[in-house]
Design an enzyme around this catalytic site. Structure first.
Site, PDB file in Angstrom:
ATOM      1  CG  ASP A   1      22.015 -62.893   4.663  1.00 39.97           C
ATOM      2  OD1 ASP A   1      23.501 -63.215   4.695  1.00 39.97           O
ATOM      3  OD2 ASP A   1      21.675 -61.789   4.184  1.00 39.97           O
TER       4      ASP A   1
ATOM      5  CG  ASP B   1      27.067 -59.565   1.437  1.00 39.07           C
ATOM      6  OD1 ASP B   1      26.250 -60.384   0.994  1.00 39.07           O
ATOM      7  OD2 ASP B   1      26.839 -59.217   2.704  1.00 39.07           O
TER       8      ASP B   1
END
Ligand SMILES: *[C@@H]1O[C@H](CO)[C@@H](O)[C@H](O)[C@H]1NC(C)=O
Ligand SMILES: *[C@@H]1O[C@H](CO)[C@@H](O)[C@H](O)[C@H]1NC(C)=O
Length: 960
Positions: free
Chosen positions: A559, A634
């Site tokens: 990430d 996200d």
């Protein structure tokens, strides 16, 4: 007084409106618009039709597959070198660099899988105005026009595309920086400069001239032009933001000055362009007149907005241009910040149509014009000339490789949240799936699992015995994925940090110190993944003896690899940070690819090269498909975010990255139960399916919403698991061909204009059409079934529908509208178990959907599901199933395959069938046996019971 108060009131209201606007646009203001990006603004100010570039035809050289030619900018006299290569498979590569740059300019490494094989070019004709070259494929030619410079690619009489036809080629050459004083002056605005200029002019122009490389030019320039050139140059140098640029609190020192490049391409006859992910926008790209260009700059965008061209986490600089006649592509191989402008004469612009007036009836011909702008590097562009969508996929795959074949488990369901708190929590969630009879394969741990966000470690209190936990999962044939991010906590008690520092592997600041930024662990260093030695070391950290507590069923998630730097400009790394000799500016969009590349290598190496890796990444670039899966970052628990997940993954699939998914349920905020259920239903039919949720959201494991909703989610996931043989076969085919798994309809129906802007439904492979329900409170959807003369079968009811129609479909909460194409055969495993690896040896069912001609075809790929033995030892089964002449035959599609499996064929379901009088199985050994069957006259479904042949065997079933 009255007037005053009124005025105050107005001001107050204006202030309030501004505050409200800001409150909603807070995130957006963290990120630059084109106007706030000095090079974008400079480039965009260049108007079409005034190209200063001229080809110097007497420098033209043609050697086999390479044409070289100098271009001169008639204003500043800087010489460029153009190289044009004929490539095999209908591709042309164009490179433009400075003939004599002050120092080398960055050329993107590690993205192309090899030097693309060339094919000879030949000169057809040349004169003082230009030259015509034959490209190889019959009738394909490139016309080089000298003044102004442009290229036109033709096939027969047809113009396919033009380069620099609008004259937007701009190549900012490297130059010496002027002395600090004049530089300061040049960055102040307006008349001040004009006054001061006379004082300093003689010095500065001399300096500037030295930096132009004009002395090195081979062709003498006319004196007058030279003089004009100097003046122009001075004007150039005056532009703000060339040597320094400030955005919010960050100043970008630009030791190399302006280095940006730009080039335009025109597609006559084309109204549809696609690709250039990642953007939260529709599949069909919009024109950018009047707004910002599409931006490609990997960024960690907090709560991203939808339906706009802002940059997101990944960047693939590949665009497809499509018309019913032809599909083509542009691959702009540049890893710097990039902006793409799109305009179209059919979108209300006619000016460009007029410019290309030698195209027959230009004003009538629709045309799409694009302009690519990058901050640094060189122009290196591949023209993929198609002609069909499938050809473009093959062409692009030949350059950057295909999707890695995922381990089978990774196509199954993933359960994630930030965070599963501790080992007990993991155990309880794992047990919850069994208790509720919901299949799942992988449980994920986010950043809280590590000891103080020191990746490769475990929190000693929450995860004291990770191997026990992993073994518990292994006992149920399940896996775990733990996060490993590229920001490394600066902490002298942390082995990883100490080693990276002592090996001098961190990215450096412009002053040569280790670059530090603020991220999850606090102060963090960023390893220089562009260094091969660094990547090799990183990979070695995944070996079982280095990564304590790891086991073979632990996989990895990268990430924050844009990279995300909380206190950096636009939440990322400073552009003047250094990777060896290169600025971060040159290679920003590559960083994330390198992180995933190194991690993938680590997972391969830890098994001695036997096991296939699984690594999920948020940031990506062209070629990232070779290293694993991506997700759309996200997102939020909103209906529009569910909806946008389709075009986002479709766009990625078009540019080679097929293994794509969105956080099921939405990462930020909390979904309504209805949204959550709908998201599972949609996610079940997207390539990567993982539920994920933000730390602050209430728990949302599938059984927390009442038994009815648990049942709906269970059913969606069971559909996913039953179809895993089809998914796996599709991925194998994508791995070979580069064709997307999840496809826009136009890819298979390139002539059907109805499909060109569709992105609320799509095809999986060629044979399955999915139209998920993405509207709140839906009572119906309208699906478009393509293909005149074709038929489609509802996979739930087996009802048959004609192609080339809009089909109104009433829906309930249990509906997931999916159709199988008549003419296809799809393998399934209808006995769903708790994880995919529990289903390895389970029997198959073939769903044969008959075409109107009573034919059908399909394929099945089987291997062990997790090793490279399919590659190294031909350990696979690849079958082809053909239904014709009332017979269903299983053939070996690839005789090299050596694998064997105990799995057998338990059933054949034939849709659109007629009742036979007898059904006979002809086995490979020549034996014949009758098969039992049922025929449902109402649905026209014929079910053949227990052929009981091995799925790897040859056999024929004959209906009489
Ligand atoms: C190359 O282009 C020609 C003409 O458009 C086409 O017939 C041929 O199939 C193409 N070949 C490939 C490999 O794409
Ligand atoms: C079906 O039968 C026709 C006519 O006998 C024959 O030409 C054709 O090849 C057969 N197709 C297959 C797939 O066996």
């Amino acid at each position: 007084m009255a007037a005053f108060t009124e005025r105050m009131g107005c001001l107050f209201l204006a202030w309030l409106a501004l505050c409200l606007a800001l409150a909603q646009a807070v995130d957006r203001s963290n990120f630059k618009t084109c106007d706030q990006s000095a090079f974008c603004k400079r480039q965009r100010a260049v108007q079409p039709g005034q190209s200063p570039y001229r080809a110097l035809l007497d420098t033209l050289q043609l050697t086999d597959s390479r044409l070289s030619l100098q271009l001169i900018n008639d204003i500043n006299k800087v010489h460029l070198l153009l190289e044009l290569y004929g490539l095999q498979g209908n591709m042309t590569r164009i490179k433009i660099n400075e003939l004599k740059p002050l120092k080398p300019r960055y050329e993107v490494p590690d993205v192309l899988i090899s030097d693309p094989p060339t094919r000879p070019l030949s000169m057809v004709s040349r004169d003082e105005n230009g030259a015509v070259l034959a490209l190889g494929p019959p009738g394909q030619r490139v016309i080089v026009s000298a003044r102004p410079f442009r290229l036109d690619v033709m096939e027969g009489p047809q113009l396919l595309l033009s380069v620099n036809s609008r004259g937007l080629l701009v190549f900012e050459h490297l130059r010496e920086r002027k002395d600090t004083l004049s530089h300061k002056i040049s960055s102040t605005v307006g008349s001040m400069w004009d006054k001061m200029k006379s004082i300093f002019s003689s010095d500065t122009s001399k300096d500037a001239l030295a930096g132009e490389g004009a002395e090195g030019a081979d062709v003498p320039a006319k004196e007058g032009a030279e003089k004009d050139g100097e003046q122009e140059k001075d004007k150039d140098d005056e532009q703000p933001g060339m040597w320094e640029e400030t955005f919010k609190t960050h100043t970008d020192s630009k030791p190399n000055g302006p280095t940006s490049i730009s080039l335009d391409f025109s597609f006559p006859g084309v109204e549809n362009v696609y690709g250039i992910p990642e953007h939260a926008d529709n599949l069909k790209l919009k024109t950018t007149d009047g707004g910002d260009p599409y931006r490609l700059y990997n960024l960690d965008v907090f709560q991203y907005e939808l339906y706009n061209p802002m940059a997101l986490y990944g960047a693939v600089p590949v665009m497809l241009a499509h018309s019913p006649q032809r599909t083509m592509g542009i691959f702009w191989l540049n890893a710097a910040e990039t902006w793409v402008d799109i305009s179209s004469n059919t979108a209300g612009k006619t000016v460009f149509g007029q410019m290309l007036d030698y195209v027959q009836g230009a004003s009538e011909t629709p045309q799409t014009d694009v302009r690519w702008i990058s901050e640094s590097g060189i122009i290196d562009v591949f023209l993929l000339l198609g002609p069909r969508p499938a050809d473009v996929f093959t062409q692009y795959a030949s350059l950057t490789g295909t999707q890695a074949l995922p381990p089978l488990f990774s196509l199954a369901y993933h359960q994630c949240r930030w965070n599963y708190n501790d080992q007990d929590d993991v155990r309880a969630v794992d047990a919850g799936f069994d208790e509720h009879d919901i299949p799942y394969d992988v449980i994920w741990l986010d950043i809280e699992h590590a000891d103080g966000k020191r990746y490769f470690t475990w929190d000693p209190n929450k995860f004291p015995t990770p191997r026990d936990m992993l073994q518990g999962l292994e006992d149920k044939r399940r896996k775990m994925v733990a996060i490993v991010d590229p920001h490394i906590k600066v902490d002298t008690n942390y082995k990883i940090h100490n080693e990276i520092r002592s090996k001098n592997f961190y990215v450096k600041t412009k002053d040569g110190n280790d670059y530090e930024g603020w991220c999850w662990p606090g102060s963090a260093g960023y390893p220089d993944f562009t260094k091969p030695e660094m990547r090799a070391w990183w990979a070695s950290m995944f070996s079982y003896d280095q990564y304590e507590g790891s086991m073979a069923n632990l996989y990895t998630w990268n990430d924050m690899n844009e990279p995300s730097v909380f206190n950096g400009p636009e939440v990322t790394m400073h552009k003047d940070a250094l990777h060896g000799p290169w600025e971060h500016r040159d290679l920003h969009n590559l960083y994330g690819l390198y992180v995933q590349m190194a991690t993938t290598e680590g997972l391969v190496q830890r098994s001695g090269g036997v096991e296939r890796p699984f690594v999920l990444t948020r940031a990506f670039f062209a070629g990232s498909q070779r290293f694993g899966a991506v997700w759309t970052g996200d997102n939020a628990a909103e209906w529009d975010h569910l909806k946008i997940s389709l075009p986002m993954c479709l766009s990625l699939g078009l540019v080679g990255i097929s293994f794509c998914g969105a956080d099921v349920g939405g990462f930020f905020k909390s979904p309504s139960t209805e949204l959550l259920v709908r998201w599972y239903q949609a996610g079940a039919y997207q390539p990567f399916i993982r539920a994920h949720a933000h730390l602050d959201t209430p728990r949302r494991e599938p059984w927390l919403f009442g038994s009815e909703n648990t049942a709906l989610i269970r059913e969606a996931l069971r559909q996913r698991y039953a179809l895993l043989p089809y998914w796996y076969t599709l991925f194998y085919s994508t791995h070979l061909s580069g064709h997307p798994v999840m496809r826009p309809l136009w890819v298979e129906y390139p002539d059907d204009a109805t499909t060109f802007s569709m992105d609320d439904q799509y095809l999986l492979g060629r044979d399955m059409l999915v139209h998920p329900v993405t509207e709140e409170g839906s009572r119906s959807v309208t699906a478009y079934l393509p293909g005149k003369g074709e038929v489609w079968y509802d996979v739930h009811t087996f009802q048959k529908h004609k192609g080339a129609q809009n089909l109104y479909i009433p829906v309930t909460m249990s509906s997931i509208p999916v159709f199988q194409r008549g003419g296809s055969i799809i393998p399934r495993k209808d006995r769903v178990r708790r994880s995919s690896s529990c289903m390895t040896n389970d029997p198959y069912t073939l769903y044969v959907a008959l075409s109107p001609q009573n034919t059908a075809e399909g394929e099945l790929f089987v291997d062990d599901g997790h090793t490279f033995k399919y590659q190294t030892d031909s350990q696979y089964i690849h079958r082809k199933f053909i239904f014709a002449n009332q017979s269903l035959t299983s053939q070996n599609a690839d005789p090299k395959g050596q694998f064997s499996t105990p799995a057998w064929l338990e059933r054949v379901v034939i849709l659109g069938a007629q009742k036979p009088s007898a059904v006979t199985l002809h086995a490979a050994d020549g034996s014949q046996s009758p098969l039992e069957f049922d025929f449902d006259a109402h649905t026209a479904v014929l079910t053949l019971r227990k052929p009981a042949v091995n799925v790897g065997a040859d056999w024929t079933i004959v209906l009489r």
